[in-house]
Design an enzyme around this catalytic site. Structure first.
Site, PDB file in Angstrom:
ATOM      1  N   LYS A 147      38.298  34.107  55.746  1.00 58.05           N
ATOM      2  CA  LYS A 147      36.928  34.346  55.235  1.00 58.05           C
ATOM      3  C   LYS A 147      35.903  33.411  55.884  1.00 58.05           C
ATOM      4  O   LYS A 147      35.161  32.694  55.204  1.00 58.05           O
ATOM      5  CB  LYS A 147      36.895  34.190  53.712  1.00 58.05           C
ATOM      6  CG  LYS A 147      37.814  35.189  52.998  1.00 58.05           C
ATOM      7  CD  LYS A 147      37.667  35.119  51.501  1.00 58.05           C
ATOM      8  CE  LYS A 147      38.607  36.040  50.778  1.00 58.05           C
ATOM      9  NZ  LYS A 147      40.030  35.677  50.895  1.00 58.05           N
TER      10      LYS A 147
HETATM   11  O1  LIG Z   1      38.179  40.427  47.628  1.00 59.91           O
HETATM   12  C1  LIG Z   1      39.179  39.762  47.894  1.00 59.91           C
HETATM   13  C2  LIG Z   1      39.406  39.230  49.144  1.00 59.91           C
HETATM   14  C3  LIG Z   1      40.572  38.572  49.384  1.00 59.91           C
HETATM   15  N1  LIG Z   1      41.494  38.402  48.410  1.00 59.91           N
HETATM   16  C4  LIG Z   1      42.736  37.683  48.765  1.00 59.91           C
HETATM   17  O2  LIG Z   1      43.838  38.592  48.661  1.00 59.91           O
HETATM   18  C5  LIG Z   1      44.950  37.953  48.054  1.00 59.91           C
HETATM   19  C6  LIG Z   1      45.241  38.626  46.722  1.00 59.91           C
HETATM   20  O3  LIG Z   1      46.416  38.109  46.145  1.00 59.91           O
HETATM   21  P1  LIG Z   1      47.198  38.861  44.943  1.00 59.91           P
HETATM   22  O4  LIG Z   1      48.288  37.888  44.610  1.00 59.91           O
HETATM   23  O5  LIG Z   1      47.718  40.168  45.469  1.00 59.91           O
HETATM   24  O6  LIG Z   1      46.218  39.037  43.844  1.00 59.91           O
HETATM   25  C7  LIG Z   1      44.576  36.474  47.930  1.00 59.91           C
HETATM   26  O7  LIG Z   1      44.990  35.814  49.107  1.00 59.91           O
HETATM   27  C8  LIG Z   1      43.069  36.503  47.870  1.00 59.91           C
HETATM   28  O8  LIG Z   1      42.459  35.328  48.366  1.00 59.91           O
HETATM   29  C9  LIG Z   1      41.273  38.919  47.164  1.00 59.91           C
HETATM   30  O9  LIG Z   1      42.106  38.821  46.232  1.00 59.91           O
HETATM   31  N2  LIG Z   1      40.117  39.594  46.939  1.00 59.91           N
END
Ligand SMILES: O=c1ccn([C@@H]2O[C@H](COP(=O)(O)O)[C@@H](O)[C@H]2O)c(=O)[nH]1
Length: 296
Positions: free
Chosen positions: A102
Site C-alpha cells: 500500500k
Molecule cells: O481493503 C483492504 C486492503 C487490503 N487488505 C489486506 O488483505 C488481508 C486480509 O486478511 P484476512 O485475514 O483475509 O482478513 C490483510 O493483509 C489486509 O491488510 C484488506 O483486508 N482490505
C-alpha cells in the site's frame, strides 16, 4: 503508452493464471497469534517456516500469493530477508506474487518505491504491488510506468474492505464525483489505452492497472456510479473469509465484473495450519467454492 508486448503484460499473465488455477489469492499474513498457534517462534526463522509451508500448500490451487509486508517488516532486516526469499521461491514455482505494501508518495519518492518492488532483479521484486492513491492518482505515475515497462501490475485502493474506508473513498471531488469512482475511472483509462496498444481490446482483455475493492463493500460500487466491468481492471478483493464475505458477495458486489475478481483470503486459509496437508485441503476447498463463474 510505453509498455510490454501483449503476451507479457501483467493483465494477460494474471488472466492465464486464473484460467489455469482459479481466482484464489492466498494471503501470507504471519500474525503473531498465527505463528504461536502453528507452534512457531515469532521471529524470522518462524516467518520462513510459515511462509514456505503456505507456498508449498497453495501452489496448485491459487493464482497468486499475497504476502502482507507489515508482518515481515515488524521483524526488521531479517524479516525483509524472509520476504525476499518467499518472493523468489514463489517466482521459481511459477506462482504470481502481489506484495501488499500500500505505497503512495510524491512522484519522486514513488519512483524509489517502484524501483524497490517492480524492477526486475530487485531484491523485493514482485509481479504486482498495492498502491494508495491518496496523494493523487497522478503521483502514482512512476510506479504505473515502470510496471508497464516490465510487464508488472499494480492494484490501486478504490473501495477498501474496512469500515473506515468510506470516510475518504465516498467523499466527492470538486466536480461532484466520488473519490473511489475517480480512482476507478483513472485505472480504467490506463487499461483501455494498454489493451488498445496491445491489440487485446475484446471484452475479455484484462488490463494491468488493478483495483482493490473489498468484498464487504455491499452496494457501494453501484451507489457511487462505478462501472467496475468497464474499467477492465483485475479486482483484488479482500474481505472474504475472516472479514465475513463469501461466494454470494462476489456476485452481489461485483455483478458482471465477477469474472475479474481475485478472491483474496489470508486468515481463512491460514487458520487451517500448521499441517501442510490441512492447509492444502482448505485451499482446495476454497478454490472449488470460488471457481471462476465464466470462462471469459
Ligand atoms: O481493503 C483492504 C486492503 C487490503 N487488505 C489486506 O488483505 C488481508 C486480509 O486478511 P484476512 O485475514 O483475509 O482478513 C490483510 O493483509 C489486509 O491488510 C484488506 O483486508 N482490505
Amino acid at each position: 503508452m510505453s509498455g510490454a508486448k501483449d503476451s507479457e503484460t501483467f493483465g494477460r499473465r494474471l488472466r492465464e493464471a486464473v484460467r489455469a488455477r482459479g481466482p484464489l489469492v492466498v494471503g501470507v499474513d504471519p500474525h503473531e497469534t498465527l505463528l504461536r498457534d502453528w507452534g512457531l517462534a515469532d521471529d524470522p526463522a518462524g516467518l520462513r517456516s510459515f511462509s514456505l509451508r503456505v507456498l508449498e500448500a497453495c501452489a496448485e490451487h491459487a493464482c497468486a500469493l499475497k504476502p502482507q509486508s507489515a508482518f515481515f517488516e515488524r521483524h526488521g532486516a531479517a524479516g525483509i530477508d524472509a520476504l525476499e526469499e518467499l518472493l523468489a521461491l514463489a517466482r521459481e514455482r511459477g506462482l504470481l506474487t502481489v506484495l501488499d505494501v500500500k505505497r503512495g508518495d510524491i512522484g519522486s519518492t514513488m519512483a524509489g518505491y517502484a524501483d524497490a518492488y517492480l524492477r526486475p532483479g530487485a531484491p523485493l521484486e514482485a509481479d504486482a504491488i498495492t498502491l494508495s492513491p491518496y496523494l493523487g492518482f497522478g503521483s502514482l505515475a512512476p510506479a504505473l510506468e515502470l510496471a508497464a515497462e516490465h510487464g508488472k501490475g499494480v492494484f490501486v485502493l478504490a473501495l477498501t474492505s474496512n469500515p473506515d474506508g468510506p470516510e475518504v473513498q465516498h467523499a466527492v471531488t470538486a466536480e461532484g464525483t466520488a473519490i473511489a469512482r475517480a480512482v476507478a475511472e483513472s485505472a480504467g483509462e490506463r487499461n483501455l489505452a494498454e489493451l488498445s496498444a496491445t491489440g487485446a481490446e475484446d471484452e475479455h482483455g484484462w488490463g494491468s492497472t488493478g483495483l482493490v475493492v473489498g468484498a464487504t463493500v455491499g452496494a457501494a460500487p453501484a451507489e457511487l456510479g462505478i462501472d467496475l466491468a468497464a474499467t477492465r481492471a483485475p479486482l483484488l478483493a479482500p474481505g472474504f473469509g475472516a472479514q465475513g464475505a463469501g461466494p454470494r458477495e462476489r456476485d452481489e458486489v461485483f455483478g458482471p465484473a465477477a469474472e475479474r475478481v481475485l478472491v483474496s483470503i489470508s486468515r481463512g486459509v491460514l487458520a487451517a495450519g500448521p499441517a501442510t496437508a490441512a492447509l492444502e485441503a482448505r485451499t482446495r476447498e476454497l478454490a472449488a467454492a470460488y471457481a471462476v463463474p465464466s470462462a471469459g
